[in-house]
Write an enzyme that holds these catalytic residues in place. Structure first.
Site, PDB file in Angstrom:
ATOM      1  N   ASN A 209      58.146  44.754  -7.490  1.00 38.52           N
ATOM      2  CA  ASN A 209      58.763  46.383  -7.260  1.00 38.52           C
ATOM      3  C   ASN A 209      60.054  46.762  -8.082  1.00 38.52           C
ATOM      4  O   ASN A 209      59.947  46.295  -9.034  1.00 38.52           O
ATOM      5  CB  ASN A 209      58.846  45.995  -6.108  1.00 38.52           C
ATOM      6  CG  ASN A 209      60.306  44.778  -5.521  1.00 38.52           C
ATOM      7  OD1 ASN A 209      61.086  44.827  -6.325  1.00 38.52           O
ATOM      8  ND2 ASN A 209      59.905  43.788  -4.699  1.00 38.52           N
ATOM      9  N   ASP A 279      56.490  42.373   0.697  1.00 34.96           N
ATOM     10  CA  ASP A 279      55.954  41.802   1.214  1.00 34.96           C
ATOM     11  C   ASP A 279      54.495  41.345   1.784  1.00 34.96           C
ATOM     12  O   ASP A 279      54.393  40.878   2.869  1.00 34.96           O
ATOM     13  CB  ASP A 279      56.566  42.521   2.365  1.00 34.96           C
ATOM     14  CG  ASP A 279      57.390  43.129   2.942  1.00 34.96           C
ATOM     15  OD1 ASP A 279      58.518  42.236   2.821  1.00 34.96           O
ATOM     16  OD2 ASP A 279      58.276  44.398   2.858  1.00 34.96           O
ATOM     17  N   LYS A 289      40.065  37.145 -15.375  1.00 36.24           N
ATOM     18  CA  LYS A 289      40.603  39.284 -15.144  1.00 36.24           C
ATOM     19  C   LYS A 289      39.145  39.621 -14.347  1.00 36.24           C
ATOM     20  O   LYS A 289      38.088  39.651 -15.130  1.00 36.24           O
ATOM     21  CB  LYS A 289      40.979  39.906 -17.271  1.00 36.24           C
ATOM     22  CG  LYS A 289      41.230  40.893 -16.968  1.00 36.24           C
ATOM     23  CD  LYS A 289      40.785  41.366 -18.239  1.00 36.24           C
ATOM     24  CE  LYS A 289      41.488  43.147 -17.990  1.00 36.24           C
ATOM     25  NZ  LYS A 289      41.166  43.875 -19.424  1.00 36.24           N
ATOM     26  N   PHE A 323      70.404  41.503   2.423  1.00 38.13           N
ATOM     27  CA  PHE A 323      70.045  42.758   2.090  1.00 38.13           C
ATOM     28  C   PHE A 323      69.324  43.741   2.668  1.00 38.13           C
ATOM     29  O   PHE A 323      68.108  43.600   3.024  1.00 38.13           O
ATOM     30  CB  PHE A 323      69.640  43.033   0.104  1.00 38.13           C
ATOM     31  CG  PHE A 323      71.192  42.498  -0.443  1.00 38.13           C
ATOM     32  CD1 PHE A 323      72.046  41.492  -0.634  1.00 38.13           C
ATOM     33  CD2 PHE A 323      71.718  43.794  -1.340  1.00 38.13           C
ATOM     34  CE1 PHE A 323      72.999  41.343  -1.264  1.00 38.13           C
ATOM     35  CE2 PHE A 323      73.071  43.539  -1.762  1.00 38.13           C
ATOM     36  CZ  PHE A 323      73.553  42.765  -2.086  1.00 38.13           C
ATOM     37  N   LYS A 337      67.195  44.245  10.920  1.00 42.33           N
ATOM     38  CA  LYS A 337      67.785  43.684  10.053  1.00 42.33           C
ATOM     39  C   LYS A 337      68.661  42.134  10.803  1.00 42.33           C
ATOM     40  O   LYS A 337      68.182  40.795  10.772  1.00 42.33           O
ATOM     41  CB  LYS A 337      67.156  44.147   9.020  1.00 42.33           C
ATOM     42  CG  LYS A 337      65.881  44.894   8.469  1.00 42.33           C
ATOM     43  CD  LYS A 337      66.242  45.136   6.759  1.00 42.33           C
ATOM     44  CE  LYS A 337      64.714  46.404   6.870  1.00 42.33           C
ATOM     45  NZ  LYS A 337      64.719  47.018   5.418  1.00 42.33           N
ATOM     46  N   LYS A 341      67.066  39.128  12.170  1.00 39.59           N
ATOM     47  CA  LYS A 341      66.505  37.735  10.643  1.00 39.59           C
ATOM     48  C   LYS A 341      68.094  37.200  11.879  1.00 39.59           C
ATOM     49  O   LYS A 341      67.902  35.776  10.848  1.00 39.59           O
ATOM     50  CB  LYS A 341      66.928  38.357   9.453  1.00 39.59           C
ATOM     51  CG  LYS A 341      65.332  39.446   9.226  1.00 39.59           C
ATOM     52  CD  LYS A 341      65.289  39.873   7.668  1.00 39.59           C
ATOM     53  CE  LYS A 341      64.231  40.906   7.958  1.00 39.59           C
ATOM     54  NZ  LYS A 341      63.428  41.009   6.749  1.00 39.59           N
TER      55      LYS A 341
HETATM   56  N1  CTP Z   1      63.596  39.150   2.469  1.00 42.83           N
HETATM   57  C1  CTP Z   1      62.902  38.245   2.548  1.00 42.83           C
HETATM   58  N2  CTP Z   1      61.455  37.541   2.693  1.00 42.83           N
HETATM   59  C2  CTP Z   1      60.642  38.827   2.449  1.00 42.83           C
HETATM   60  C3  CTP Z   1      60.969  39.947   2.948  1.00 42.83           C
HETATM   61  C4  CTP Z   1      62.527  40.216   2.664  1.00 42.83           C
HETATM   62  O1  CTP Z   1      63.883  37.421   2.357  1.00 42.83           O
HETATM   63  N3  CTP Z   1      59.523  38.753   2.837  1.00 42.83           N
HETATM   64  C5  CTP Z   1      64.627  39.782   3.272  1.00 42.83           C
HETATM   65  C6  CTP Z   1      65.509  40.320   1.291  1.00 42.83           C
HETATM   66  O2  CTP Z   1      65.583  39.351   0.467  1.00 42.83           O
HETATM   67  C7  CTP Z   1      66.394  41.456   2.190  1.00 42.83           C
HETATM   68  C8  CTP Z   1      65.788  41.488   3.372  1.00 42.83           C
HETATM   69  O3  CTP Z   1      65.102  40.246   3.724  1.00 42.83           O
HETATM   70  O4  CTP Z   1      67.849  40.345   2.037  1.00 42.83           O
HETATM   71  C9  CTP Z   1      64.879  42.645   3.778  1.00 42.83           C
HETATM   72  O5  CTP Z   1      64.476  42.910   2.972  1.00 42.83           O
HETATM   73  P1  CTP Z   1      64.098  44.840   3.045  1.00 42.83           P
HETATM   74  O6  CTP Z   1      62.681  44.421   1.958  1.00 42.83           O
HETATM   75  O7  CTP Z   1      65.225  45.450   2.831  1.00 42.83           O
HETATM   76  O8  CTP Z   1      63.265  44.593   4.185  1.00 42.83           O
HETATM   77  P2  CTP Z   1      62.106  43.886   5.371  1.00 42.83           P
HETATM   78  O9  CTP Z   1      62.706  42.551   5.705  1.00 42.83           O
HETATM   79  O10 CTP Z   1      60.792  44.447   4.396  1.00 42.83           O
HETATM   80  O11 CTP Z   1      61.680  44.731   5.935  1.00 42.83           O
HETATM   81  P3  CTP Z   1      61.089  46.519   5.697  1.00 42.83           P
HETATM   82  O12 CTP Z   1      60.119  46.240   4.822  1.00 42.83           O
HETATM   83  O13 CTP Z   1      60.274  46.912   6.948  1.00 42.83           O
HETATM   84  O14 CTP Z   1      61.856  47.863   5.336  1.00 42.83           O
END
Ligand code: CTP
Length: 402
Positions: A209, A279, A289, A323, A337, A341
């Protein structure tokens, strides 16, 4: 604040040297012990005698002119200083320091000192904007050097713009404010995650990302400056360094970040999860490859572990901060969140707004704690935002909001 402090004033060669005279004089009047070190080129603008009279101390220029046989002057002065101030700092001295070059008295002493170093640049507006100068300043900032930004205005070279040495009163004020800052994280252990993760498809391809790690690194550096013992778990980023006092752990995938965060979690006081964790990851990754074939390629994705959620499930005394990167309904999604969490606070940023989010040097955030009290921080540098976030955390920990 500067009263009785040992201040090493490094003067490098530019027309603004005349302002350094006022600086030496004002610092002395405020009760500081000032010793001046000049580069050869600085002596072309003002004589050492002027600084000697204003500081009431000998002026140092030549590394090999040892004034006292019992001491090695550059090491002695480096150890003597509580504060080192380079004013004016030319592009040259900034470049030398950023690259570890020690070829005269000032640059050698600066490499040897453990003192807080403040740098007040002064140069032509185009030099100040040159990528090499920007890169060098960024490097020094990453290492914990503190810059006192030049003012904008009429420059001696005829241009009007940024590059004029900040006024002596403002330089002293900036140093005093910075020195008075309480190291309120002293004795605290802080674990921070930063950057993106990479989810491997095959030896040459991965999903990732847009995170660059800048916000997480800013948090780590400011926390270390504020006295914390910092562990920084980072995904792949181009940021070369962190503060010398930060324990940096490099990881690649979400799984590796999960393991590293859990390895360090129990002993922490504060845990901040600013990384942008993938995610999903490919269900299968290939050892060789993948060769292209006719038609579409479907990659089956599976969920990665939610690291933050897993930490929320096991947390005891740790103050846990997440975050939330959102592009719509930022506040609402962020608060969800926070609850889901089991966090103590969340830092919400709307990554679609100008000046916020990935890649840039600035951000705009809302910090929300467990009581759903919101603190908004308007557009500011990621370092300033980091300091605000850590101040909110400290306030809430003192109020026992966890
Ligand atoms: N986070 C994490 N592990 C994951 C996904 C997210 O620890 N697999 C943590 C990120 O580091 C951040 C928080 O969760 O502190 C929120 O991440 P964000 O990408 O905003 O949200 P998601 O929980 O992934 O939810 P969504 O994708 O539905 O917005």
């Amino acid at each position: 604040m500067v009263n009785h402090k040992n201040i090493l004033l490094g003067v490098s060669g530019g027309i603004a040297v005349y302002k350094a005279c006022a600086l030496a004089s004002k610092l002395t009047q405020k009760g500081a012990n000032v010793k001046v070190m000049m580069t050869e080129s600085a002596t072309e603008f003002v004589t050492p005698l002027t600084f000697q009279a204003l500081s009431r101390n000998p002026v140092y220029i030549d590394t090999f002119e040892e004034k006292s046989p019992e001491k090695i002057a550059h090491i002695d002065l480096a150890d003597w200083a509580d504060i080192a101030l380079i004013a004016p700092a030319t592009a040259n001295i900034i470049g030398k320091l950023a690259n570890g070059i020690a070829d005269d008295m000032l640059s050698t002493t600066l490499l040897a000192t453990q003192a807080d170093v403040y740098i007040a640049p002064a140069m032509n507006v185009h030099m100040y904007g040159h990528p090499a100068v920007i890169k060098n300043m960024k490097q020094l900032e990453d290492w914990g050097y503190y810059f006192i930004e030049p003012g904008a205005g009429y420059l001696a070279c005829g241009y009007v713009g940024k590059g004029r040495l900040e006024e002596p009163e403002s330089i002293i004020e900036a140093i005093e404010t910075h020195q008075q800052r309480e190291p309120f994280l002293a004795g605290k252990k802080v674990l921070i995650s930063a950057g993106p993760t990479r989810e491997i498809i095959d030896p040459v391809r991965f999903f990732t990302n847009r995170s660059t790690g800048k916000m997480g690194f800013a948090l780590a550096e400011v926390a270390a400056d504020l006295g914390a013992e910092v562990t920084l778990v980072t995904g792949p980023v181009t940021i070369q360094s962190a503060h010398p006092r930060i324990n940096r752990i490099d990881v690649t995938t979400a799984e590796e970040m999960h393991d590293a965060m859990h390895r360090y979690f129990t002993e922490q006081d504060i845990v901040i999860k600013s990384a942008a964790v993938a995610d999903y990851r490919p269900k299968h990754s290939y050892n060789e490859k993948m060769k292209k074939q006719d038609g579409d390629w479907h990659i089956k994705m599976e969920r990665t572990k939610d690291i933050l959620q897993s930490l929320g499930e096991i947390k005891s005394s740790q103050y846990l901060v997440g975050f939330a990167a959102e592009t719509e309904n930022a506040l609402e999604y962020g608060k969800q969140k926070l609850a889901k969490k089991n966090l103590d606070a969340i830092v919400i940023n709307d990554v679609s707004s100008e000046g916020a989010g990935f890649g840039g040097d600035t951000n705009i955030i809302t910090y929300v704690n467990k009581l759903m009290i919101e603190d908004e921080v308007a557009l500011a540098s990621k370092k300033e935002i980091a300091e605000k976030i850590l101040t909110f955390i400290d306030r809430d920990m003192k109020d026992e909001l966890h």
